[in-house]
Design an enzyme around this catalytic site. Structure first.
Site, PDB file in Angstrom:
ATOM      1  CD  GLU A   1      -3.710  -6.563   3.818  1.00 44.43           C
ATOM      2  OE1 GLU A   1      -2.898  -5.624   3.948  1.00 44.43           O
ATOM      3  OE2 GLU A   1      -3.890  -7.162   2.729  1.00 44.43           O
TER       4      GLU A   1
ATOM      5  CD  GLU B   1      -2.858  -1.223   2.339  1.00 43.41           C
ATOM      6  OE1 GLU B   1      -4.089  -1.035   2.196  1.00 43.41           O
ATOM      7  OE2 GLU B   1      -2.326  -1.492   3.431  1.00 43.41           O
TER       8      GLU B   1
END
Length: 259
Positions: free
Chosen positions: A132, A112
């Protein structure tokens, strides 16, 4: 001299015109909550330094980063996580071009972070992932939104929902990466090539172009073109543009000053 606060080193090179940020936290450069806060602090300092024209982010050692400190999330109150990503993705708000140089793993919040930068360069062995889902969670620092805008909704859904890794060549083919180098030495040569190119341009033109690209991509086409046209007209009044035109006519390298 490097600033050694926490696990992000800040060093300047190229006569202070390049700020080098290095993640340095063990073999996998784990990104803790403290790392996130430090990233925001480092960018606040960089953004305030008018001499810095380009930023480069790297990871120390074998891997860029394997992602966040998993156990650390359970120490944060849920409401406090609503602002997650505002700190580690400060690169997206920086007015200066930000390059990420990736070698090895680039996972989770590290991916990210890379997605929030302007130019991503990597080695052939690099891998990218948002894992995740394996924890019963989802990306929370811009991963879903930036990945979808860069590679398309269908591909982003696949890689977010399956947590499957993206190899460097695939990332290059999809436009996630600007280039792939054979190894670390090749990556550093590529970084230097791109940095040298950016340092040769007007800082005010670079800053304006970055803002127009970032703001225009989410706007209707007509609004984006309007923003581009007005920004173009604004640059016409700068000293750097006058210098660029003069240098072109005189067949010499321009000397931009950022005005």
């Amino acid at each position: 001299m490097p600033l050694t606060g926490g696990d992000i080193r800040l060093e300047r090179s190229h006569d202070g015109r390049v700020a080098n940020l290095t993640l340095d936290h063990g073999r996998f450069n784990i990104i803790t909550m403290e790392t996130r806060a430090l990233m925001a602090e480092r960018f606040a300092e960089i953004d305030a330094d008018k001499k810095v024209a380009v930023v480069v982010i790297r990871g120390e050692g074998e891997h860029f980063t394997s992602g966040g400190d998993i156990a650390g999330f359970m120490e944060v109150e849920p409401y406090d996580l609503t602002d997650l990503g505002q700190d580690v993705t400060a690169a997206a708000r920086s007015p200066k071009p930000v390059i990420t140089a990736v070698d090895g793993y680039c996972f989770g919040v590290g991916f990210e972070l890379a997605l929030a930068t302007d130019i991503r360069l990597a080695t052939a062995r690099s891998e990218f992932a948002l894992p995740e889902m394996r924890l019963g969670m989802m990306p929370g620092s811009g991963g879903t939104q930036r990945l979808a805008r860069l590679i398309g909704l269908s591909r982003a859904k696949y890689h977010v929902l399956t947590a499957e890794r993206i190899k460097a060549q695939q990332a290059l083919d999809w436009g996630l990466l600007a280039s792939v180098s054979e190894d670390g030495e090749g990556l550093e040569r590529e970084v230097e090539r791109v940095v040298s190119a950016l340092l040769g341009y007007s800082p005010v033109a670079l800053r304006t172009a970055k803002e127009v690209l970032d703001r225009g991509v989410d706007a209707p086409l007509a609004s984006g073109v309007e923003l581009e046209r007005k920004s173009y007209a604004m640059l016409r009044a700068t000293h750097d543009f006058a210098e660029g035109v003069a240098a072109f006519g005189e067949k010499r390298a321009p000397k931009f000053t950022g005005r």
